[in-house]
Write an enzyme that holds these catalytic residues in place. Structure first.
Site, PDB file in Angstrom:
ATOM      1  N   SER A   1       0.739  -1.142  -0.163  1.00  0.00           N
ATOM      2  CA  SER A   1      -0.045   0.196  -0.061  1.00  0.00           C
ATOM      3  C   SER A   1       0.809   1.376  -0.005  1.00  0.00           C
ATOM      4  CB  SER A   1      -0.927  -0.058   1.249  1.00  0.00           C
ATOM      5  OG  SER A   1      -0.120  -0.261   2.247  1.00  0.00           O
TER       6      SER A   1
ATOM      7  N   GLU B   1      18.487  18.381  -5.711  1.00  0.00           N
ATOM      8  CA  GLU B   1      19.372  17.482  -4.982  1.00  0.00           C
ATOM      9  C   GLU B   1      20.832  16.870  -5.668  1.00  0.00           C
ATOM     10  OE1 GLU B   1      16.541  14.298  -3.828  1.00  0.00           O
ATOM     11  OE2 GLU B   1      15.089  15.976  -2.711  1.00  0.00           O
TER      12      GLU B   1
ATOM     13  N   HIS C   1      22.303   6.254   1.649  1.00  0.00           N
ATOM     14  CA  HIS C   1      22.110   7.641   1.859  1.00  0.00           C
ATOM     15  C   HIS C   1      23.036   8.367   2.501  1.00  0.00           C
ATOM     16  CE1 HIS C   1      20.241  11.604   2.480  1.00  0.00           C
ATOM     17  NE2 HIS C   1      19.144  11.083   1.425  1.00  0.00           N
TER      18      HIS C   1
ATOM     19  N   ARG D   1      24.846  10.554  -5.089  1.00  0.00           N
ATOM     20  CA  ARG D   1      25.005   9.880  -3.645  1.00  0.00           C
ATOM     21  C   ARG D   1      26.012   8.868  -3.221  1.00  0.00           C
ATOM     22  NH1 ARG D   1      18.695   8.969  -2.411  1.00  0.00           N
ATOM     23  NH2 ARG D   1      18.569  11.220  -2.277  1.00  0.00           N
TER      24      ARG D   1
ATOM     25  N   HIS E   1      19.594   2.744   2.110  1.00  0.00           N
ATOM     26  CA  HIS E   1      18.356   3.773   1.898  1.00  0.00           C
ATOM     27  C   HIS E   1      17.541   3.090   0.851  1.00  0.00           C
ATOM     28  CE1 HIS E   1      16.341   7.393   1.693  1.00  0.00           C
ATOM     29  NE2 HIS E   1      16.633   7.556   0.394  1.00  0.00           N
TER      30      HIS E   1
ATOM     31  N   ARG F   1      20.797   4.991  -8.273  1.00  0.00           N
ATOM     32  CA  ARG F   1      19.661   5.973  -8.541  1.00  0.00           C
ATOM     33  C   ARG F   1      19.861   7.363  -8.143  1.00  0.00           C
ATOM     34  NH1 ARG F   1      15.196   7.665  -4.879  1.00  0.00           N
ATOM     35  NH2 ARG F   1      16.681   7.111  -3.139  1.00  0.00           N
TER      36      ARG F   1
HETATM   37  P1  FAD Z   1       6.572   1.078  -0.068  1.00  0.00           P
HETATM   38  O1  FAD Z   1       5.890   2.539  -0.133  1.00  0.00           O
HETATM   39  O2  FAD Z   1       7.884   0.740   1.029  1.00  0.00           O
HETATM   40  O3  FAD Z   1       5.379   0.183   0.282  1.00  0.00           O
HETATM   41  C1  FAD Z   1       5.498  -1.217   0.652  1.00  0.00           C
HETATM   42  C2  FAD Z   1       4.430  -1.899   1.047  1.00  0.00           C
HETATM   43  O4  FAD Z   1       4.353  -3.218   0.734  1.00  0.00           O
HETATM   44  C3  FAD Z   1       3.826  -1.803   2.251  1.00  0.00           C
HETATM   45  O5  FAD Z   1       2.406  -1.473   2.331  1.00  0.00           O
HETATM   46  C4  FAD Z   1       4.348  -3.001   3.046  1.00  0.00           C
HETATM   47  O6  FAD Z   1       3.251  -3.330   4.096  1.00  0.00           O
HETATM   48  C5  FAD Z   1       3.965  -4.053   1.764  1.00  0.00           C
HETATM   49  N1  FAD Z   1       4.363  -5.422   2.039  1.00  0.00           N
HETATM   50  C6  FAD Z   1       5.806  -5.770   1.913  1.00  0.00           C
HETATM   51  N2  FAD Z   1       5.988  -7.080   2.214  1.00  0.00           N
HETATM   52  C7  FAD Z   1       4.906  -7.481   2.507  1.00  0.00           C
HETATM   53  C8  FAD Z   1       4.002  -8.777   2.674  1.00  0.00           C
HETATM   54  N3  FAD Z   1       5.174  -9.764   3.000  1.00  0.00           N
HETATM   55  N4  FAD Z   1       2.913  -8.931   2.877  1.00  0.00           N
HETATM   56  C9  FAD Z   1       1.992  -7.729   2.917  1.00  0.00           C
HETATM   57  N5  FAD Z   1       2.412  -6.525   2.477  1.00  0.00           N
HETATM   58  C10 FAD Z   1       3.765  -6.398   2.415  1.00  0.00           C
HETATM   59  N6  FAD Z   1      12.317   8.591  -3.038  1.00  0.00           N
HETATM   60  C11 FAD Z   1      11.981   9.714  -3.732  1.00  0.00           C
HETATM   61  O7  FAD Z   1      11.754   9.544  -5.258  1.00  0.00           O
HETATM   62  N7  FAD Z   1      12.130  10.836  -3.145  1.00  0.00           N
HETATM   63  C12 FAD Z   1      12.308  10.995  -1.996  1.00  0.00           C
HETATM   64  O8  FAD Z   1      12.307  12.202  -1.449  1.00  0.00           O
HETATM   65  C13 FAD Z   1      12.468   9.936  -0.835  1.00  0.00           C
HETATM   66  N8  FAD Z   1      12.808   9.998   0.184  1.00  0.00           N
HETATM   67  C14 FAD Z   1      12.973   8.869   0.752  1.00  0.00           C
HETATM   68  C15 FAD Z   1      13.224   8.806   2.301  1.00  0.00           C
HETATM   69  C16 FAD Z   1      13.249   7.809   3.228  1.00  0.00           C
HETATM   70  C17 FAD Z   1      13.609   7.889   4.703  1.00  0.00           C
HETATM   71  C18 FAD Z   1      12.913   6.660   2.523  1.00  0.00           C
HETATM   72  C19 FAD Z   1      12.869   5.302   3.483  1.00  0.00           C
HETATM   73  C20 FAD Z   1      12.754   6.396   1.086  1.00  0.00           C
HETATM   74  C21 FAD Z   1      12.826   7.470   0.311  1.00  0.00           C
HETATM   75  N9  FAD Z   1      12.778   7.398  -1.140  1.00  0.00           N
HETATM   76  C22 FAD Z   1      12.501   8.558  -1.805  1.00  0.00           C
HETATM   77  C23 FAD Z   1      12.390   6.188  -1.456  1.00  0.00           C
HETATM   78  C24 FAD Z   1      10.840   5.782  -1.685  1.00  0.00           C
HETATM   79  O9  FAD Z   1      10.204   6.397  -0.606  1.00  0.00           O
HETATM   80  C25 FAD Z   1      10.657   4.456  -1.911  1.00  0.00           C
HETATM   81  O10 FAD Z   1      11.377   3.836  -3.093  1.00  0.00           O
HETATM   82  C26 FAD Z   1       9.283   4.217  -2.461  1.00  0.00           C
HETATM   83  O11 FAD Z   1       8.273   5.065  -1.638  1.00  0.00           O
HETATM   84  C27 FAD Z   1       8.781   2.699  -2.561  1.00  0.00           C
HETATM   85  O12 FAD Z   1       7.259   2.588  -2.687  1.00  0.00           O
HETATM   86  P2  FAD Z   1       6.583   1.221  -2.782  1.00  0.00           P
HETATM   87  O13 FAD Z   1       5.335   1.507  -3.238  1.00  0.00           O
HETATM   88  O14 FAD Z   1       7.518   0.526  -3.801  1.00  0.00           O
HETATM   89  O15 FAD Z   1       6.902   0.604  -1.535  1.00  0.00           O
HETATM   90  C1  SIN Z   2      16.315  12.676   0.264  1.00  0.00           C
HETATM   91  O1  SIN Z   2      15.349  13.463   0.524  1.00  0.00           O
HETATM   92  O2  SIN Z   2      17.397  12.888   0.467  1.00  0.00           O
HETATM   93  C2  SIN Z   2      15.858  11.354  -0.254  1.00  0.00           C
HETATM   94  C3  SIN Z   2      15.627  11.485  -1.809  1.00  0.00           C
HETATM   95  C4  SIN Z   2      15.574  10.233  -2.286  1.00  0.00           C
HETATM   96  O3  SIN Z   2      15.949   8.986  -1.532  1.00  0.00           O
HETATM   97  O4  SIN Z   2      15.259  10.029  -3.589  1.00  0.00           O
END
Ligand code: FAD
Ligand code: SIN
Length: 534
Positions: free
Chosen positions: A10, A115, A243, A291, A352, A387
C-alpha cells in the site's frame, strides 16, 4: 478468497495501480494487502520529493535523462529512462488531481528543489514530508473506491504457482504462472489463500537487511525473496544505495531519521571532525555530487578520523527559510538537543534504497505470468548502478500506470486454474515457536555482517566471509521454518537472509567497481556492461 486484481503493498506503487484499475473497471474487485498499518510504507517517509521536469524554460527532458544516465554509471536502460522522464510529468499531474499538494512560490509556480546529481532544480516537494502527503492523498482517494478492499495486517507468505499444484518448477521452466498468494491474516491468525486473475507486487525495499537504515521495519525485501523462491528473475541486487546523511544518534538502533539531501541542495555543507568542508577534495560538484560519491567520501573521512559520523553544517543558512522548508527536520533535531542555527548536525550514511529487484519489462511484467511488479521491489532498468535522487517515487508511478494499462489487456483471460485445485497451506509438522531468541539473535548477526562486510566499500575477502556466515544462518533458519508455525518475524528473517544472499552473490559476480558497488579488489570499471541476473 477470490479477487480480480490483487495488490501486494500500500505504498505509492500499489495504491497508484489499485486506484487506476478501480476507476477503469468499476465492476472488478481489487484487493490491496499490507502487512502492518495501511500507511506504514517507505513512501510515507520520503522527504526530498519527486523529480519531474516542470519548468520547461530552465529545464528539459533531455537534461533529466542525462542526469539519470550519469548517476546510473552506464547501466541504465536508456529507453526506460526516456519513458520515465517523459511520462512522469503526466503521472505527477494525476497525483495532484488526486489531492496531493506541493509547495508553491507566491506567484503560484511550484517551488522546485535541487538534490545531488541534478543539473537543475526539479524536485516537487511538500515541505520535508513529501511522502506523507502523497500517501495521505492516495489513501483518501482509495477510500472513495467502493470496489477496492484494503486489508491491513495481512502478511503475504508466498505467491502460488504450479509448484503448489505438485509440478516441478525450476529457473528454466518457460511459463511459470502466478495464481495468487498465501497470506497470514493476523486478524484471524489463519493462513488463507487468495486466488487472483492478476497479481501486482508492490512490496517495497529491503533496507532492514542492514543495521543502520533509513527504512522502516516493514522494508524486509519480502517481495524479492518470494519471487526468488518462485524461480522468478532477480536483477542487480548488489546496488544498494546508502544515503549519505542519516541523523547519527549514538546507540539508536532500527530506523535512522533522514536528513534530506534537499538540505544540501539549499546550501548545507558537510564537514569532518576537523571542521573541514571535505567534499571539494572528492568531486567538483562538492556536496551535490551523486550519492554514491558522497557516501564513499563520508565513509573515507570517518575512517581517516576514526569517528562514527561527520557533520552537516546549516548554521550559515537563512534560518527562517530552513524552518519553512524543513520543519520536520528542525523539530527532530531540537528533540535530540541540536539547534541547527548553532550546532552542526551529526550524520552518517545508512542503507536507503535497493536499485535492483524483480526484473521487469517496459510494461512492468515480471518473468512470471500474471504477475506485475512496480516500485522499489522492481528492477525496471531506470536506475542502473545508482539511482538519481527523487527518481524512485516517479518510477513507481510510471510503472504502476504501465502495469495498469497492460493488466487491462490481460484481465479477460480465463483463470488458469480453479480455486478448488489449489491446495490449502500445508502446516503439517509445525509447532508454536519455543523461544524468540532464535530469531532475534540471527537477525542481529545478519544485520551486523551485512553492515560490516557488504556495506559501502567491499572486497573479496569480506564477501567470502559474508557468504559463509549467511550459509549457516540460512541453514539454521530453514530448519527452524520447517518445524515452526509461521509468524511475520520468522518469515521476515527468512526473507532477509535470502535478500542478503542475493546481494552478496550479485556483488561477488560483479568483478568491477561501478556506481554503488565498490570493491577494492576490482577498483576499475569493466569495459563490458552487464546486469547481474539471478
Ligand atoms: P513502499 O512504499 O515501501 O510500500 C511497500 C508496501 O508493501 C507496504 O504497504 C508493506 O506493508 C507492503 N508489504 C511488504 N511486504 C509485504 C508482505 N510480505 N505482505 C504484505 N504486504 C507487504 N524516493 C524519492 O523518489 N524521493 C524522496 O524524497 C525519497 N525519500 C525517501 C526517504 C526515506 C526515509 C526513505 C526510506 C525512502 C525515500 N525514497 C524517496 C524512496 C521511496 O520512498 C521508496 O522507494 C518508495 O516510496 C517505495 O514505494 P513502494 O510503493 O515501492 O513501497
Ligand atoms: C532525500 O530526501 O534525500 C531522499 C531522496 C531520495 O531518496 O530520492
Amino acid at each position: 478468497m477470490q479477487t480480480d486484481f490483487l495488490v501486494i503493498g500500500s505504498g505509492i506503487a500499489g495504491l497508484t495501480y489499485a486506484l487506476k484499475v478501480a476507476q477503469d473497471c468499476p465492476d472488478r474487485k481489487i484487493t490491496v494487502l499490507t502487512k502492518t498499518q495501511s500507511d506504514e510504507t517507505n513512501t510515507k517517509y520520503a522527504q526530498g520529493g519527486i523529480a519531474g521536469v516542470m519548468d520547461f524554460d530552465q529545464d528539459s527532458f533531455s537534461k533529466h535523462i542525462e542526469d539519470t544516465l550519469i548517476a546510473g554509471d552506464g547501466l541504465c536502460n536508456p529507453h526506460i529512462v526516456e519513458i520515465v522522464v517523459k511520462e512522469g510529468v503526466q503521472r505527477i499531474n494525476e497525483l495532484i488531481e488526486w489531492g496531493a499538494q506541493f509547495d508553491r512560490e507566491p506567484d503560484g509556480d511550484y517551488k522546485l528543489g535541487k538534490e545531488g546529481g541534478h543539473s537543475e532544480s526539479r524536485i516537487l516537494h511538500h515541505k520535508d514530508v513529501t511522502g506523507k502527503e502523497m500517501e495521505r492523498a492516495l489513501l483518501e482517494a482509495i477510500k472513495k473506491c467502493t470496489n477496492i478492499e484494503l486489508i491491513s495486517h495481512c502478511f503475504v507468505l508466498d505467491i502460488i504457482t504450479q509448484h503448489h499444484l505438485g509440478f516441478l518448477v525450476t529457473k528454466s521452466t518457460p511459463d511459470i504462472e502466478c495464481y495468487g498468494v498465501y497470506v497470514l491474516n493476523q486478524a484471524t491468525n489463519q493462513i488463507e489463500k487468495i486466488v487472483a486473475r492478476i497479481t501486482m507486487l508492490a512490496a517495497g525495499g529491503n533496507g532492514q537487511v542492514y543495521r543502520s537504515t533509513t527504512n522502516p521495519e516493514i522494508a524486509t525485501g519480502d517481495g524479492v525473496a518470494m519471487i526468488y523462491r518462485a524461480k522468478g528473475r532477480i536483477e542487480n541486487m548488489e546496488f544498494i544505495q546508502f544515503h549519505p546523511t542519516a541523523l547519527y544518534e549514538a546507540g539508536v538502533r532500527g530506523q535512522s531519521f533522514l536528513i534530506t539531501e534537499a538540505v544540501r541542495g539549499d546550501g548545507g555543507i558537510l564537514r569532518n571532525q576537523a571542521g573541514e568542508a571535505f567534499m571539494e577534495r572528492y568531486d567538483s560538484r562538492k556536496d551535490l555530487a551523486p550519492r554514491d560519491i558522497v557516501a564513499r567520501a563520508i565513509d573515507s573521512e570517518m575512517k581517516i578520523h576514526g569517528t562514527e559520523n561527520v557533520f552537516l553544517d546549516c548554521r550559515h543558512m537563512d534560518q527562517a527559510k530552513f524552518m519553512e522548508h524543513f520543519p520536520n527536520i528542525y523539530e527532530k533535531c531540537l528533540s535530540v538537543g541540536i539547534d541547527v542555527a548553532k550546532d552542526m548536525i551529526p550524520v552518517s550514511p545508512a542503507a536507503h534504497y535497493s536499485c535492483g529487484g524483480v526484473k521487469t519489462d517496459e510494461w512492468a511484467r515480471t518473468s512470471i505470468k500474471n504477475l506485475f511488479a512496480a516500485g522499489e521491489c522492481a528492477s525496471t532498468g531506470l536506475h542502473g548502478a545508482n539511482r538519481l535522487a527523487s527518481n524512485s517515487l516517479l518510477e513507481a508511478m510510471v510503472f504502476a500506470h504501465r502495469a495498469y494499462k497492460q493488466s487491462l489487456l490481460e484481465i479477460n483471460i480465463p483463470l488458469l486454474v480453479k480455486s478448488s485445485e489449489i491446495p490449502d497451506w500445508n502446516a503439517a509438522g509445525t509447532m508454536a515457536p519455543k523461544e524468540m531468541i532464535l530469531i532475534t539473535q540471527s537477525l542481529k548477526e545478519m544485520k551486523l555482517l551485512m553492515s560490516d562486510y557488504v556495506g559501502i566499500v567491499r572486497n573479496n575477502e569480506r564477501l567470502y566471509r559474508a557468504n559463509r556466515r549467511l550459509d549457516l544462518l540460512h541453514e539454521e533458519t530453514e530448519t527452524l521454518y520447517e518445524k515452526t508455525e509461521v509468524s511475520p518475524q520468522l518469515c521476515q528473517l527468512r526473507n532477509m537472509i535470502t535478500v542478503a544472499y542475493l546481494i552478496v552473490k550479485s556483488a561477488e559476480l560483479r568483478r568491477e567497481s561501478r556506481g554503488l558497488h565498490f570493491n577494492t579488489d576490482f577498483p576499475e570499471r569493466s569495459p563490458i556492461l552487464q546486469n547481474t541476473i539471478l
